[in-house]
Scaffold this active site. Sequence first.
Site, PDB file in Angstrom:
ATOM      1  N   ASP A  25      -6.587   7.861   9.382  1.00 37.72           N
ATOM      2  CA  ASP A  25      -5.216   7.611   9.829  1.00 37.72           C
ATOM      3  C   ASP A  25      -4.975   8.098  11.247  1.00 37.72           C
ATOM      4  OD1 ASP A  25      -4.441   6.464   7.381  1.00 37.72           O
ATOM      5  OD2 ASP A  25      -4.180   8.451   6.503  1.00 37.72           O
ATOM      6  N   GLU A  33       0.853  -1.188   0.000  1.00 42.41           N
ATOM      7  CA  GLU A  33       0.000   0.000   0.000  1.00 42.41           C
ATOM      8  C   GLU A  33       0.892   1.241   0.000  1.00 42.41           C
ATOM      9  OE1 GLU A  33      -3.046   0.440   2.937  1.00 42.41           O
ATOM     10  OE2 GLU A  33      -3.417  -1.715   2.986  1.00 42.41           O
TER      11      GLU A  33
END
Length: 261
Positions: free
Chosen positions: A59, A48
């Site tokens: 995040d 990724e």
Amino acid sequence: MKTLTTYLKKKAEKQKLFVPYIMAGAQGLEALPEEIIMLAKNGATAIEIGVPFSDPVADGPIIQEAGLRALANKVTLKKLIELLQKFDSPVPLIFMGYSNSFFHYGLEKLAKDLENTDVKGFIIPDLPYEHRDLVLPTFDASDLALLQLISLTSPQERIKTLLEAAEGFVYAVTINGTTGTGKDYRDNLDEHLAAITKESKIPVLAGFGVSERAHVERFNECCDGVVVGSKIVQTLKEKGLEETSQLVGSLTQPLEKANAS
């Protein structure tokens, strides 16, 4: 079936999958090829690649800070794609980023510019399943997989719907909240993951909060592999490439030997 899905299904027949995450340009964009090669050498099935964005809602603080460093390094999606157009990755790459970045770039231009790169899929955490048709026609025409996240709070009917539409691999979120380490897993998590894996036609990987060998071993028992992000991002920042290589190797190499025996 799209290229990424076929590749991961075939890999999963022989071994547990390991997908690391890194933020593009957190150490400078010029460092990215070497980081990708290091991860591939240490057993990454796919990688990724985080696309830096100013408001990364999924995040945790480690990846948020890495994104800010990348933005300070003047990393843009355009510069990232230009680099990947000149670089042959040993394994498939998956862009992990937010809708605004991709829509602002232009979906058709994005797909065209990625044609001769190793980017084969996207994770877009702020794109609801109900709005996937905003990207699917372009992605379908360009053999780009749109990966689905399944949260702990998803009801059974929605999980079934998500699994039917899933491509690449199913990203099974292991905690409520953002990415990062030091999280407490709920008591019935293993049963939850095993149930999703049983129903899925493609590999299921556990992610969010996966940071150590014990986590990898645990989740490999109930699904097809893991995603590790924050721990790798933090180690790259604090200790550099060599020690990150040792970290990733400690999570993957013994697993590969065990699978081969």
